[in-house]
Design an enzyme around this catalytic site. Structure first.
Site, PDB file in Angstrom:
ATOM      1  N   ASN A  42       0.843  -0.817   0.236  1.00 16.46           N
ATOM      2  CA  ASN A  42      -0.308  -0.228   0.246  1.00 16.46           C
ATOM      3  C   ASN A  42       1.066   1.375  -0.118  1.00 16.46           C
ATOM      4  O   ASN A  42       0.562   2.404   0.480  1.00 16.46           O
ATOM      5  CB  ASN A  42      -1.386  -0.317   1.609  1.00 16.46           C
ATOM      6  CG  ASN A  42      -1.660  -1.283   1.232  1.00 16.46           C
ATOM      7  OD1 ASN A  42      -2.000  -2.261   1.822  1.00 16.46           O
ATOM      8  ND2 ASN A  42      -3.303  -1.389  -0.144  1.00 16.46           N
ATOM      9  N   HIS A  69      -3.116  -5.908  -3.728  1.00 14.35           N
ATOM     10  CA  HIS A  69      -2.863  -4.681  -4.864  1.00 14.35           C
ATOM     11  C   HIS A  69      -1.001  -4.423  -6.198  1.00 14.35           C
ATOM     12  O   HIS A  69      -1.387  -3.519  -6.280  1.00 14.35           O
ATOM     13  CB  HIS A  69      -2.663  -3.732  -4.247  1.00 14.35           C
ATOM     14  CG  HIS A  69      -4.096  -3.125  -3.206  1.00 14.35           C
ATOM     15  ND1 HIS A  69      -5.191  -2.828  -4.328  1.00 14.35           N
ATOM     16  CD2 HIS A  69      -4.400  -2.967  -1.855  1.00 14.35           C
ATOM     17  CE1 HIS A  69      -6.259  -2.679  -2.908  1.00 14.35           C
ATOM     18  NE2 HIS A  69      -5.623  -3.176  -2.348  1.00 14.35           N
ATOM     19  N   HIS A 151      -0.900 -13.173   3.704  1.00 17.67           N
ATOM     20  CA  HIS A 151      -2.030 -11.718   2.716  1.00 17.67           C
ATOM     21  C   HIS A 151      -3.064 -12.043   2.367  1.00 17.67           C
ATOM     22  O   HIS A 151      -3.510 -12.577   1.883  1.00 17.67           O
ATOM     23  CB  HIS A 151      -1.086 -10.524   2.058  1.00 17.67           C
ATOM     24  CG  HIS A 151      -1.233  -9.412   1.976  1.00 17.67           C
ATOM     25  ND1 HIS A 151      -1.063  -8.073   1.890  1.00 17.67           N
ATOM     26  CD2 HIS A 151      -2.746  -8.958   1.621  1.00 17.67           C
ATOM     27  CE1 HIS A 151      -1.949  -7.024   2.240  1.00 17.67           C
ATOM     28  NE2 HIS A 151      -2.004  -7.901   1.816  1.00 17.67           N
ATOM     29  N   HIS A 178      -4.792  -3.823   8.325  1.00 24.20           N
ATOM     30  CA  HIS A 178      -4.655  -2.552   8.777  1.00 24.20           C
ATOM     31  C   HIS A 178      -4.416  -3.030  10.234  1.00 24.20           C
ATOM     32  O   HIS A 178      -4.450  -2.213  11.273  1.00 24.20           O
ATOM     33  CB  HIS A 178      -4.832  -1.479   8.148  1.00 24.20           C
ATOM     34  CG  HIS A 178      -3.682  -1.349   6.597  1.00 24.20           C
ATOM     35  ND1 HIS A 178      -4.630  -0.203   5.728  1.00 24.20           N
ATOM     36  CD2 HIS A 178      -3.710  -2.857   5.956  1.00 24.20           C
ATOM     37  CE1 HIS A 178      -3.837  -0.868   4.561  1.00 24.20           C
ATOM     38  NE2 HIS A 178      -3.383  -1.771   4.422  1.00 24.20           N
TER      39      HIS A 178
HETATM   40 FE   LIG Z   1      -4.086  -5.670   0.729  1.00 21.70          FE
END
Ligand SMILES: [Fe+2]
Length: 259
Positions: A42, A69, A151, A178
């Site tokens: 991120n 991502h 993840h 997060h």
């Molecule tokens: Fe992620």
């Protein structure tokens, strides 16, 4: 020998990157860290650019792991091919660049294996099975110590991976949500485990994003491009202490910095 590993939660945006650059070295010194893995997926909000990967290495990371991502910034594709120290999830298909497993030189010639995996619950399902990919990878591993960044969204999937790999890897942590979890533990066969590290980024936020933008989504407003929040940052990490003689984790300790 007791090996101290630091796993750092997802770095969010320029502010998170700046905070990491200012604090990681002192945290490493304070905790006598010999090897550091940082999740960087991120760094660009979504995805990571080559200059941001460079900045994470400059900050003191030995290895960068990624996640869902990875391809939001396609500029990283060649970097993933060229640099062995950045890992995208190993259970992506062979059609994409880069690698998800690497063995790196640690202190006293120790071979430290790092495996990046991505979960399938509540995620894009177009991945290979992370459990069997882990099995295949470990079968071929010649590493002395193995670390895993899983993840994933679902706490159940991450917990199951912990039990699946217990005794076969020395440390396994979750990333992606997060939000740091309070379940750091040593599993029965000696694997250090935590469901999620948390993140490195804006503290007054929803997962690093501006609260008003995140809330807008739940209120049913028009879609907006998410931006990292302003304000003070924090760093969430976990230190795993590994006895390299017994190959067991002996301590799992949360490490945080704020303000
Ligand atoms: Fe992620």
């Amino acid at each position: 020998m007791i090996l101290h590993i630091l796993a750092v939660g997802d770095v969010v945006g320029d502010a998170g990157l700046d905070y990491l650059s200012r604090h990681l070295r002192s945290i490493k010194k304070e905790h006598d860290i010999q090897f550091t893995v940082v999740n960087g997926e991120n760094a660009s909000g979504v995805g990571i650019l080559p200059r941001q990967a460079d900045a994470i290495f400059d900050a003191g990371a030995d290895v960068i792991t990624l996640g869902n991502h990875t391809w939001n910034r396609l500029q990283i594709a060649d970097y993933l091919e060229d640099n062995d120290y950045i890992l995208r999830p190993a259970n992506y298909t062979d059609r994409v660049p880069g690698r998800g497993w690497g063995v790196y030189e640690g202190p006293r010639g120790l071979r430290i294996g790092v495996l990046s995996l991505i979960g399938r619950c509540e995620m894009d399902c177009n991945f290979d099975n992370p459990f069997t990919v882990a099995d295949r990878t470990l079968k071929q591993s010649d590493a002395d110590v193995v670390l895993v960044d899983f993840h994933a969204e679902a706490t159940s999937e991450k917990g199951c991976m912990g039990w699946h790999l217990d005794g076969r890897v020395q440390a396994l942590w979750g990333t992606h949500t997060h939000v740091p979890t309070a379940d750091g533990q040593i599993l029965p066969k000696g694997t250090g485990f935590i469901t999620d590290l948390g993140m490195t980024g804006p503290a007054q936020s929803v997962l690093g994003i501006k609260p008003s933008q995140a809330l807008n989504r739940f209120l049913g407003g028009l879609p907006q491009r998410f931006e990292p929040a302003d304000g003070p940052c924090k760093l969430d990490a976990v230190c795993f202490s590994i006895d390299t003689g017994t190959k067991q984790c002996v301590a799992v300790e949360r490490v945080t910095r704020m303000g």
